[in-house]
Design a protein around this motif. Structure first.
Motif, PDB file in Angstrom:
ATOM      1  N   ARG A  98       0.776  -1.386   0.204  1.00 52.20           N
ATOM      2  CA  ARG A  98       0.035  -0.142   0.028  1.00 52.20           C
ATOM      3  C   ARG A  98       0.645   1.601   0.151  1.00 52.20           C
ATOM      4  N   LEU A  99       2.032   1.302   0.206  1.00 51.05           N
ATOM      5  CA  LEU A  99       2.639   2.305   0.994  1.00 51.05           C
ATOM      6  C   LEU A  99       3.228   2.373  -0.266  1.00 51.05           C
ATOM      7  N   SER A 100       3.604   1.558  -1.241  1.00 43.36           N
ATOM      8  CA  SER A 100       4.773   1.614  -2.810  1.00 43.36           C
ATOM      9  C   SER A 100       3.131   2.019  -3.965  1.00 43.36           C
ATOM     10  N   VAL A 101       2.407   2.036  -3.308  1.00 46.48           N
ATOM     11  CA  VAL A 101       1.036   2.192  -4.373  1.00 46.48           C
ATOM     12  C   VAL A 101       1.030   3.474  -4.415  1.00 46.48           C
ATOM     13  N   LEU A 102       0.572   3.738  -2.851  1.00 39.64           N
ATOM     14  CA  LEU A 102       0.804   5.561  -2.370  1.00 39.64           C
ATOM     15  C   LEU A 102       1.536   6.500  -3.015  1.00 39.64           C
ATOM     16  N   ARG A 103       2.792   5.850  -2.657  1.00 37.37           N
ATOM     17  CA  ARG A 103       3.808   6.576  -3.887  1.00 37.37           C
ATOM     18  C   ARG A 103       4.055   6.635  -5.249  1.00 37.37           C
ATOM     19  N   GLY A 104       3.292   5.510  -5.909  1.00 36.34           N
ATOM     20  CA  GLY A 104       3.347   5.444  -7.348  1.00 36.34           C
ATOM     21  C   GLY A 104       2.333   6.228  -7.582  1.00 36.34           C
ATOM     22  N   ARG A 105       1.853   6.588  -7.472  1.00 36.67           N
ATOM     23  CA  ARG A 105      -0.304   7.595  -7.370  1.00 36.67           C
ATOM     24  C   ARG A 105       0.993   8.950  -7.191  1.00 36.67           C
ATOM     25  N   GLU A 106       1.124   9.243  -6.340  1.00 29.91           N
ATOM     26  CA  GLU A 106       1.771  10.216  -5.963  1.00 29.91           C
ATOM     27  C   GLU A 106       2.736  10.933  -6.874  1.00 29.91           C
ATOM     28  N   HIS A 107       3.492  10.423  -7.531  1.00 25.51           N
ATOM     29  CA  HIS A 107       4.243  10.046  -8.937  1.00 25.51           C
ATOM     30  C   HIS A 107       3.898  10.270 -10.235  1.00 25.51           C
ATOM     31  N   LEU A 108       2.210   9.437 -10.522  1.00 25.58           N
ATOM     32  CA  LEU A 108       1.489  10.053 -11.697  1.00 25.58           C
ATOM     33  C   LEU A 108       0.919  10.561 -11.949  1.00 25.58           C
ATOM     34  N   GLN A 112       5.152  12.110 -12.895  1.00 27.31           N
ATOM     35  CA  GLN A 112       7.046  11.725 -12.736  1.00 27.31           C
ATOM     36  C   GLN A 112       6.626   9.862 -13.185  1.00 27.31           C
ATOM     37  N   TYR A 113       6.361   9.849 -14.549  1.00 31.38           N
ATOM     38  CA  TYR A 113       5.878   8.326 -15.175  1.00 31.38           C
ATOM     39  C   TYR A 113       6.908   6.953 -14.372  1.00 31.38           C
ATOM     40  N   ASP A 114       8.136   7.716 -15.010  1.00 32.83           N
ATOM     41  CA  ASP A 114       9.157   6.814 -14.986  1.00 32.83           C
ATOM     42  C   ASP A 114       9.038   6.567 -13.086  1.00 32.83           C
ATOM     43  N   ASP A 115       9.161   7.205 -12.255  1.00 34.97           N
ATOM     44  CA  ASP A 115       8.806   6.506 -10.501  1.00 34.97           C
ATOM     45  C   ASP A 115       7.719   6.779 -10.296  1.00 34.97           C
ATOM     46  N   ALA A 116       6.624   6.700 -11.108  1.00 34.04           N
ATOM     47  CA  ALA A 116       5.129   5.924 -10.906  1.00 34.04           C
ATOM     48  C   ALA A 116       5.586   4.513 -10.668  1.00 34.04           C
ATOM     49  N   ARG A 117       6.334   4.131 -11.823  1.00 37.57           N
ATOM     50  CA  ARG A 117       6.328   2.659 -12.538  1.00 37.57           C
ATOM     51  C   ARG A 117       6.957   1.751 -11.443  1.00 37.57           C
ATOM     52  N   PRO A 276      -5.764   6.491   0.686  1.00 35.28           N
ATOM     53  CA  PRO A 276      -5.729   6.821  -0.783  1.00 35.28           C
ATOM     54  C   PRO A 276      -6.004   5.541  -1.665  1.00 35.28           C
ATOM     55  N   GLU A 277      -5.887   5.424  -2.894  1.00 38.70           N
ATOM     56  CA  GLU A 277      -7.166   4.221  -3.167  1.00 38.70           C
ATOM     57  C   GLU A 277      -6.162   3.219  -3.204  1.00 38.70           C
ATOM     58  N   PRO A 278      -6.569   2.007  -3.129  1.00 39.49           N
ATOM     59  CA  PRO A 278      -8.391   1.547  -3.346  1.00 39.49           C
ATOM     60  C   PRO A 278      -8.937   2.181  -1.449  1.00 39.49           C
ATOM     61  N   ARG A 279     -10.303   2.900  -2.184  1.00 38.01           N
ATOM     62  CA  ARG A 279     -10.833   3.279  -0.827  1.00 38.01           C
ATOM     63  C   ARG A 279     -11.425   2.360  -0.182  1.00 38.01           C
ATOM     64  N   PRO A 280     -11.991   2.939   0.983  1.00 37.06           N
ATOM     65  CA  PRO A 280     -11.939   1.566   2.247  1.00 37.06           C
ATOM     66  C   PRO A 280     -13.326   1.052   1.926  1.00 37.06           C
ATOM     67  N   GLY A 281     -14.188   1.634   0.981  1.00 39.47           N
ATOM     68  CA  GLY A 281     -15.576   0.810   0.649  1.00 39.47           C
ATOM     69  C   GLY A 281     -16.970   1.591   1.360  1.00 39.47           C
TER      70      GLY A 281
END
Length: 992
Positions: A98-108, A112-117, A276-281
């Motif tokens: 979840r932490l990596s996804v959060l950082r990836g979405r922030e980069h997206l 900052q697409y390379d960092d997001a990938r 951050p996504e995914p949301r809690p429902g």
């Protein structure tokens, strides 16, 4: 230690063998890491039908996990309502994901697409197959599905970053893997079409679109969503699809109002909905009518809606009205708000649902649904995408909804409620808040009435205090507390549930256990359980958790109780209400009798002529807790018993109330609840049943004696004797004679007391009642021991001890052992005295009898003082005070002991007020032997202070008193520290 749940559940550092239930509990704690997982939730998940021992088994299971994972106990922490797995320095792959996804979405978002990938690739690489792959069951399946949606959402974000960096092959590889598990995910299909088109495979993209369209039409009767249609149009026009499609952004929230007292729950839920996504429902706000669910939902949605850029949808579902809204109508309205055409009125529900899901599938929207009736009304309105969230309010728990974060909306705190009235913080404001039950709707009505100037706070409180008009006062304009409660009562309850609510109000107990529902519904356990479930579901009845005996308990909000009382008066006849109250009382009385018989208090049973005893009642079927756990059952039920006694006495049912009080009497004695005990006994002393009245008078005698109200004893004992003679009951008469003798003994009328003891003993001999003979002799022994004849007294007390031992271990035995020890110490047999105290202490501890334990410790202190061991006496006395608390009223014995110790320490000035306090009490009560003890000590204290005139004045009064009592100062058996204080030899001066 590093834990993994994105695959089989395991600790990665080292192989640890876990059983199936251990693995399941560990998984639940890991998924909810750093938060409390309720014990009830763990039990319901681990066992489909939890056994009675489930709580203990869970405790043992947690203990095994601790031993295997972390012997320090720091990993799994016990909390009041459950257990918390505290990760601290430990790791968890789900948190890393979840932490990596959060950082990836922030980069997206920052392009900052390379960092997001990199971040999103790292996140997805943590998966080792399906989450919780080695677990089965409903919880594991639902959690696995929820985590899978997170995985798909992360994959979709990775594909977006790959598309932005022109890695079209990477997009196709990522998307294809995800579509294998989620073949109709339109967001993934849209990314695939874009990647195909931009890599020169436009024809293949058009074919893929047509394949998807045919499948959607064939299986669901719907067209692809607007995003896919927009991409398709771009393909047909031979242009690159736009990066984003234009969308309508609805903002439908009503205006939020200022809220008071909801900061804590708002902060918690705001953090949840901003996750951050995914949301809690779905966040479900549950509570009774008037609790403020709608206002809270609107304010919460207003705070977080900026995190949902694609819109906020709002609908009032009118679940508490007679005509709840049709979900199809709401779907059509939402579709129009999203810029999509609503289907024709004749369209099937499946078509509507497909259009709605397609319209919000790839959007980040917040859906607010107010006043939901049931799961069916809500389920299809919830957004399917993990990128979106919903806030739902309902009076029902909607237990059939999955992936829901439920929050019960509480009443307001006293401080907030008082502030809401804007009427100051005096007693009147507090009374108004309590009479409103802290309910926001009721407080709003009161505040509005006060603001109008038509009434002042004292008038409002007076009117609210009148139960029959309370709800009339809680209505202004179209805001009406009674009407709000009636919406649930009239609109959503079966007839048995309505009947149960009325009868709960008629019985007038504040809380009750689950079995009570079946008892008042014609002893139908199944019907009662179903009716109770209905009431809990609409929050007309609130669960209180498990009590000391492990029973589930329930309660009514005060205003719901007032409403139910009105309906009981309107819809039940008086005889039915009375019958219901008697039925409930007989059930409680039956269980109280079982608990009383097993409690071990040792009180002599109330037995009248021809064997008449206290009624035993009728315990409910299949309820065994009172017999199995008598102390815990009384701990749990004593407040309900008090409520029931009050209701019965108001209704004139004194005999039934008296039976319930007497069956609870031994428990109150052991627990030291003297004020409660005396209050209940005084309520029923005028009962017409003479056997019960005799028992009540006997217990009132003991409460007065233990409270030091010695002036009342003779009258109570005489009344008891009069009742016994009316009944012509020998055993009851002789028991009353013994108590009269005790009263006369305390008043210093020793010859009369001796005569009463001998009269009781003679009558008991005529009936060959050895127990009564021993009792009379025992109390005569106390008199002898306290008037200078400890050896003779010890022999008579020993006789009574032998009789008590024949009856088995009891509180009475521990009291007589303590009395015997004190008498033995006066004879100089300190070893035997300590042995008797050891036995008394063991018995008192088994009963958790703090009063007797206190007597034992103070007796030990007195013995130590007589042996000139001042340090031990003081230490014991301080321990006894600490055990009962600093606010407890000191006993006469404690005051006297403290004064003796202070005198021995040379601190006579501090001893003086303690003795004067005891002296005043004993003068008031006319307890002459105790008064003599006080005067002797005061003479010694004044002598130690060099106040010889005061010492001789106290001494002169003492000499007159002793002559009147017929004893000498040596008969007082004073400790040496008193007899010879300050060089003042009390014995010598006394003989002058």
């Amino acid at each position: 230690m590093y834990f993994r749940v994105l695959g089989p559940v395991e600790a990665a550092d080292e192989p640890i063998a876990l059983g199936g239930r251990e693995r399941l509990v560990l998984a639940m704690l890991l998924i909810n890491a750093d938060r409390v997982t309720p014990s009830d939730r763990l039990i319901d998940t681990v066992w489909s039908r939890p056994p009675q021992s489930a709580r203990q088994q869970l405790h043992n299971l947690i203990a095994r996990l601790r031993r295997k994972l972390d012997a320090t106990g720091a990993l799994i922490v016990t909390r009041p309502l459950g257990y918390q797995l505290a990760l601290t320095d430990h790791g968890l792959d789900l948190h890393a994901f979840r932490l990596s996804v959060l950082r990836g979405r922030e980069h997206l978002q920052d392009e900052q697409y390379d960092d997001a990938r990199i971040e999103l690739d790292t996140a997805l690489s943590l998966w080792r197959g399906d989450a919780l792959a080695d677990l089965s069951g409903d919880w594991a399946a639902a959690t696995r599905e929820s985590l899978h949606r997170e995985r798909v959402a992360a994959g979709e974000a990775l594909a977006q970053a790959q598309l932005a960096t022109h890695d079209h092959a990477g997009v196709l590889e990522t998307v294809q893997a995800l579509l294998a598990t989620d073949p109709l995910h339109e967001g993934l299909h849209d990314l695939r079409l874009r990647a195909l088109a931009r890599s020169g495979r436009r024809t293949e993209a058009l074919g893929a679109y047509q394949d998807l369209r045919r499948r959607l039409v064939a299986e669901f009767g719907v067209e692809p969503g607007p995003d896919l249609q927009e991409t398709h149009c771009s393909l047909l026009q031979d242009v690159d699809p736009p990066l984003a499609s234009p969308r309508h952004v609805p903002r439908q929230l009503p205006r939020p109002i200022a809220l008071a007292g909801r900061d804590e729950i708002l902060v918690q839920l705001t953090d949840v909905l901003r996750t951050p996504e995914p949301r809690p429902g779905t966040v479900l706000l549950v509570g009774a009518g008037g609790i403020g669910k709608t206002s809270l939902a609107v304010v919460l949605a207003d705070r977080v809606q900026d995190g949902y850029p694609d819109g906020t949808l709002y609908a009032e579902l009118d679940g508490t009205s007679r005509e709840p809204r049709d979900p199809d109508e709401i779907i059509d309205r939402f579709l129009r708000a999203l810029g999509a055409a609503a289907p024709p009125t004749h369209a099937r529900r499946e078509e509507r649902l497909a259009l709605y899901r397609s319209a919000i599938a790839n959007r980040r929207v917040l859906v607010v649904l107010d006043d939901a009736l049931d799961e069916q009304q809500v389920r299809h309105l919830l957004p399917p995408s993990p990128r979106s969230a919903a806030i739902v309010t309902s009076r029902h728990r909607l237990a059939g909804l999955d992936d829901v974060l439920r929050r019960n909306v509480p009443t307001l705190s006293t401080e907030v409620a008082v502030d809401l009235l804007q009427a100051g913080r005096d007693g009147l404001a507090l009374s108004a808040v309590q009479l409103c039950g802290h309910l926001p709707l009721a407080l709003m009505v009161v505040a509005a009435r006060l603001a109008s100037g038509a009434v002042d706070l004292s008038e409002v409180v007076d009117h609210l205090s009148e139960e029959h008009i309370r709800l009339d006062e809680l209505a202004i304009g179209d805001v009406d507390v009674r009407a709000s409660i009636a919406l649930s009562y009239d609109g959503h309850l079966s007839e048995p549930a309505q009947r149960l609510l009325r009868r709960v109000a008629a019985v007038s107990v504040t809380t009750w256990p689950a079995w009570f529902a079946g008892v008042v519904l014609e002893d139908d356990v199944l019907l009662g359980s179903r009716a109770l479930d209905e009431l809990v579901d609409v929050h007309l009845v609130e669960p209180c958790g498990r009590d000391a005996a492990g029973q589930l308990r329930f309660t009514l909000h005060p205003l719901v109780a007032a409403f139910a009382g009105e309906r009981a008066a309107r819809e039940e006849d008086l005889s039915a209400v009375a019958d219901c109250r008697r039925t409930a009382t007989m059930a409680w009385l039956g269980l109280a009798s079982q608990a009383d018989d097993g409690f071990g208090h040792g009180l002599r049973p109330v037995v009248g002529p021809d064997g008449a005893t206290i009624p035993a009642g009728h315990p409910p079927r299949r309820v065994s807790v009172a017999a199995e756990q008598p102390a815990a059952w009384f701990d749990a039920e004593i407040d309900s018993i008090r409520d029931l006694v009050h209701a019965l006495t108001r209704a004139g049912e004194l005999n039934l109330a008296a039976a319930l009080v007497l069956r609870s009497d031994g428990y109150l004695v052991v627990r030291g609840e003297m004020h409660v005990r005396a209050g209940l006994l005084r309520r029923v002393v005028d009962c017409s049943d003479l056997v019960l009245r005799w028992g009540v008078l006997r217990s009132l005698f003991h409460t007065a004696a233990e409270a030091g109200r010695f002036s009342e004893l003779a009258d109570l004992a005489q009344s008891q004797l009069d009742v016994a003679r009316k009944l012509d009951a020998g055993a009851m008469e002789q028991n009353a004679l013994v108590q009269l003798g005790c009263a006369l003994r305390e008043l210093g009328r020793f010859e009369e007391a001796t005569a009463r003891f001998e009269e009781a003993s003679s009558g008991a001999m005529a009936r060959n009642d050895t127990m009564m003979i021993a009792l009379a002799h025992g109390h005569l022994g106390v008199l002898l021991a306290r008037t200078g004849h400890p050896a003779r007294g010890a022999a008579l007390i020993a006789e009574n001890l032998r009789a008590e031992r024949e009856r088995g271990p009891s509180r009475r035995l521990s009291i007589w052992l303590t009395t015997y020890a004190d008498c033995l110490a006066l004879t100089g047999d300190l070893a035997a005295a300590e042995q008797a105290l050891d036995e008394a202490e063991q018995l008192a501890k088994s009963l958790e009898d703090r009063s007797v334990l206190l007597d034992v410790v103070q007796t030990r202190a007195a013995i130590a003082l007589r042996a000139d061991d001042i340090d031990r006496a003081e230490h014991l006395l301080n321990d006894s005070s600490a055990s009962v608390g600093s606010d407890a009223e000191p006993t006469d014995g404690e005051l006297r002991l403290r004064a003796d110790i202070l005198l021995a320490r040379g601190r006579a000035t501090e001893a003086l007020p303690l003795l004067e306090r005891a002296l005043l009490r004993h003068r008031r009560e006319g307890v002459r032997l105790e008064l003599a003890q006080d005067l002797a000590r005061l003479a010694a204290v004044h002598a130690a202070l060099g106040q010889q005139d005061r010492a001789r004045q106290q001494h002169s009064e003492l000499v007159v008193l002793l002559r009147d009592l017929g004893i000498g100062v040596d008969d007082l058996q004073l400790p040496a520290v008193v007899a010879q204080a300050g060089g003042y030899n009390l014995l010598e001066i006394s003989s002058e």
